[in-house]
Design an enzyme around this catalytic site. Sequence first.
Site, PDB file in Angstrom:
ATOM      1  N   TYR A  69     -13.598   6.159 -14.268  1.00  0.00           N
ATOM      2  CA  TYR A  69     -13.740   4.795 -13.707  1.00  0.00           C
ATOM      3  C   TYR A  69     -14.081   3.819 -14.231  1.00  0.00           C
ATOM      4  O   TYR A  69     -13.523   2.685 -14.244  1.00  0.00           O
ATOM      5  CB  TYR A  69     -14.404   5.180 -12.262  1.00  0.00           C
ATOM      6  N   ASP A  74       3.594   2.050  -4.561  1.00  0.00           N
ATOM      7  CA  ASP A  74       2.584   2.689  -5.573  1.00  0.00           C
ATOM      8  C   ASP A  74       2.560   1.774  -6.762  1.00  0.00           C
ATOM      9  O   ASP A  74       3.393   1.742  -7.511  1.00  0.00           O
ATOM     10  CB  ASP A  74       3.106   3.970  -5.793  1.00  0.00           C
ATOM     11  N   VAL A  75       1.213   0.981  -6.983  1.00  0.00           N
ATOM     12  CA  VAL A  75       1.255   0.038  -8.100  1.00  0.00           C
ATOM     13  C   VAL A  75       1.088   0.793  -9.369  1.00  0.00           C
ATOM     14  O   VAL A  75       1.393  -0.140 -10.383  1.00  0.00           O
ATOM     15  CB  VAL A  75      -0.235  -0.588  -7.903  1.00  0.00           C
ATOM     16  N   THR A  77     -16.882   0.974   2.333  1.00  0.00           N
ATOM     17  CA  THR A  77     -15.609   1.125   2.710  1.00  0.00           C
ATOM     18  C   THR A  77     -15.293   2.634   2.804  1.00  0.00           C
ATOM     19  O   THR A  77     -16.439   3.520   2.327  1.00  0.00           O
ATOM     20  CB  THR A  77     -14.600   0.718   1.768  1.00  0.00           C
ATOM     21  N   LYS A 128     -12.099   0.146 -14.843  1.00  0.00           N
ATOM     22  CA  LYS A 128     -12.685  -1.073 -14.550  1.00  0.00           C
ATOM     23  C   LYS A 128     -13.238  -1.929 -15.578  1.00  0.00           C
ATOM     24  O   LYS A 128     -12.964  -3.206 -15.682  1.00  0.00           O
ATOM     25  CB  LYS A 128     -13.970  -0.875 -13.708  1.00  0.00           C
ATOM     26  N   ASP A 132       0.936  -1.302  -0.011  1.00  0.00           N
ATOM     27  CA  ASP A 132       0.002   0.036   0.003  1.00  0.00           C
ATOM     28  C   ASP A 132       0.750   1.309  -0.017  1.00  0.00           C
ATOM     29  O   ASP A 132       2.328   1.128   0.231  1.00  0.00           O
ATOM     30  CB  ASP A 132      -0.933   0.132   1.207  1.00  0.00           C
ATOM     31  N   ASN A 145      -5.954  -5.337  -6.086  1.00  0.00           N
ATOM     32  CA  ASN A 145      -6.872  -4.649  -5.470  1.00  0.00           C
ATOM     33  C   ASN A 145      -6.920  -3.077  -5.322  1.00  0.00           C
ATOM     34  O   ASN A 145      -7.700  -2.325  -5.232  1.00  0.00           O
ATOM     35  CB  ASN A 145      -7.197  -4.992  -4.059  1.00  0.00           C
TER      36      ASN A 145
HETATM   37  N1  NAD Z   1     -16.030   0.492  -2.169  1.00  0.00           N
HETATM   38  C1  NAD Z   1     -16.683   0.327  -3.305  1.00  0.00           C
HETATM   39  O1  NAD Z   1     -17.793   0.386  -3.343  1.00  0.00           O
HETATM   40  C2  NAD Z   1     -16.333  -0.559  -4.037  1.00  0.00           C
HETATM   41  C3  NAD Z   1     -16.993  -0.881  -5.483  1.00  0.00           C
HETATM   42  C4  NAD Z   1     -16.324  -1.639  -6.564  1.00  0.00           C
HETATM   43  C5  NAD Z   1     -14.920  -1.840  -6.702  1.00  0.00           C
HETATM   44  N2  NAD Z   1     -14.160  -1.277  -5.727  1.00  0.00           N
HETATM   45  C6  NAD Z   1     -12.645  -1.443  -5.778  1.00  0.00           C
HETATM   46  O2  NAD Z   1     -12.207  -1.908  -4.847  1.00  0.00           O
HETATM   47  C7  NAD Z   1     -11.132  -1.752  -4.498  1.00  0.00           C
HETATM   48  C8  NAD Z   1     -10.706  -1.429  -2.921  1.00  0.00           C
HETATM   49  O3  NAD Z   1     -11.366  -0.141  -2.787  1.00  0.00           O
HETATM   50  P1  NAD Z   1     -11.906   0.169  -1.278  1.00  0.00           P
HETATM   51  O4  NAD Z   1     -13.307   0.444  -1.369  1.00  0.00           O
HETATM   52  O5  NAD Z   1     -11.465  -0.965  -0.367  1.00  0.00           O
HETATM   53  O6  NAD Z   1     -11.189   1.510  -1.041  1.00  0.00           O
HETATM   54  P2  NAD Z   1     -10.393   1.943   0.079  1.00  0.00           P
HETATM   55  O7  NAD Z   1     -10.003   3.278  -0.202  1.00  0.00           O
HETATM   56  O8  NAD Z   1     -10.764   1.505   1.393  1.00  0.00           O
HETATM   57  O9  NAD Z   1      -8.964   1.166  -0.081  1.00  0.00           O
HETATM   58  C9  NAD Z   1      -7.857   1.320  -1.275  1.00  0.00           C
HETATM   59  C10 NAD Z   1      -6.690   1.126  -0.800  1.00  0.00           C
HETATM   60  O10 NAD Z   1      -5.660   1.312  -1.985  1.00  0.00           O
HETATM   61  C11 NAD Z   1      -4.561   2.058  -1.508  1.00  0.00           C
HETATM   62  N3  NAD Z   1      -4.086   2.693  -2.837  1.00  0.00           N
HETATM   63  C12 NAD Z   1      -4.481   3.631  -3.433  1.00  0.00           C
HETATM   64  N4  NAD Z   1      -3.940   4.142  -4.421  1.00  0.00           N
HETATM   65  C13 NAD Z   1      -2.636   3.069  -4.228  1.00  0.00           C
HETATM   66  C14 NAD Z   1      -1.543   3.088  -5.149  1.00  0.00           C
HETATM   67  N5  NAD Z   1      -1.489   3.784  -6.259  1.00  0.00           N
HETATM   68  N6  NAD Z   1      -0.483   2.073  -5.016  1.00  0.00           N
HETATM   69  C15 NAD Z   1      -0.962   1.259  -3.874  1.00  0.00           C
HETATM   70  N7  NAD Z   1      -2.085   1.339  -2.991  1.00  0.00           N
HETATM   71  C16 NAD Z   1      -2.961   2.331  -3.365  1.00  0.00           C
HETATM   72  C17 NAD Z   1      -4.966   3.013  -0.440  1.00  0.00           C
HETATM   73  O11 NAD Z   1      -4.212   3.644   0.337  1.00  0.00           O
HETATM   74  C18 NAD Z   1      -6.054   2.175   0.394  1.00  0.00           C
HETATM   75  O12 NAD Z   1      -5.638   1.432   1.456  1.00  0.00           O
HETATM   76  C19 NAD Z   1     -10.568  -0.662  -5.467  1.00  0.00           C
HETATM   77  O13 NAD Z   1      -9.854  -1.087  -6.602  1.00  0.00           O
HETATM   78  C20 NAD Z   1     -11.972   0.031  -5.791  1.00  0.00           C
HETATM   79  O14 NAD Z   1     -12.027   0.449  -7.078  1.00  0.00           O
HETATM   80  C21 NAD Z   1     -14.622  -0.564  -4.525  1.00  0.00           C
END
Ligand code: NAD
Length: 248
Positions: free
Chosen positions: A155, A61-62, A190, A159, A36, A88
Amino acid sequence: MKLQGKVAIVTGGASGIGEATVREFVREGARVVIADVSDAGAQLSQELNDAGFDTAFARADVSDEAQVIKMVALAAQRFGRLDIMVANAGIGAPGMNIAEMPLEHWRRTIDINLTGVFLSNKHAIARMQQQGQGGAIVNVASVLGHVGAPNAAHYTASKGGVVNITRSLGVSHAREGIRVNAVCPGFIDTPMLGPSGTPTREHYIAAHPIGRLGRAEEIAQAIRFLASDDASFVAGTSLLVDGGYTAQ
Ligand SMILES: NC(=O)c1ccc[n+]([C@@H]2O[C@H](COP(=O)([O-])OP(=O)(O)OC[C@H]3O[C@@H](n4cnc5c(N)ncnc54)[C@H](O)[C@@H]3O)[C@@H](O)[C@H]2O)c1
């Protein structure tokens, strides 16, 4: 235990769906690299190691290839191998009409959400090929990789790209025993979704036939299924875990 002896990397593992996945994986016997950009990943690793689990934190950073290479190398150095990659990490950049969207806004979303998945998959698959014992990749896409939403060109494009890179890699690597799949969550409670009680959240709740948001743990269980041998005949697919959102 479904992941006994496995070594996994979870990107974006410090929060939300990633954190729930890390917790699910260690409970199922995996050793996990929590990757992360946030220091919360180091705290989570410490907490889990204090509880007797085996994890490491990689600040990565991915969207930066050099950092992804280091992240994969850490799994090998610390745990000797890599069996599972959960790509993720992602951002939910603010919605915006395309006519007003700065190129930088588009690029940042694509860089993290799509190029980050490309880089994480690339270096994990290279490592798995070297090991010659197969592996499992689970990419976290979204319902918005399958359907559109207003003001979300950046977005949804990112995706949709994750859904289709998953198909492509799924068919490319199935014969090597490397299964590449994706999970497509509906809207999940989240930090990405913002504080409760806001009109946006009420709107999201109403959009799910099941009548509520999803929980991060519910996505983590689907990720664990796809990462484990329970999904031994599943390759190149996108599993919708969305409370009926896309079935309407
Ligand atoms: N929450 C939702 O409703 C939802 C729905 C569909 C998909 N998603 C997807 O699920 C995944 C996780 O989302 P979440 O809801 O847990 O969000 P979140 O914000 O709680 O967690 C995301 C994490 O990714 C980390 N991050 C951000 N940019 C980064 C980078 N460049 N390199 C490494 N780490 C990085 C952040 O620091 C954080 O810890 C994402 O890909 C998001 O698009 C989320």
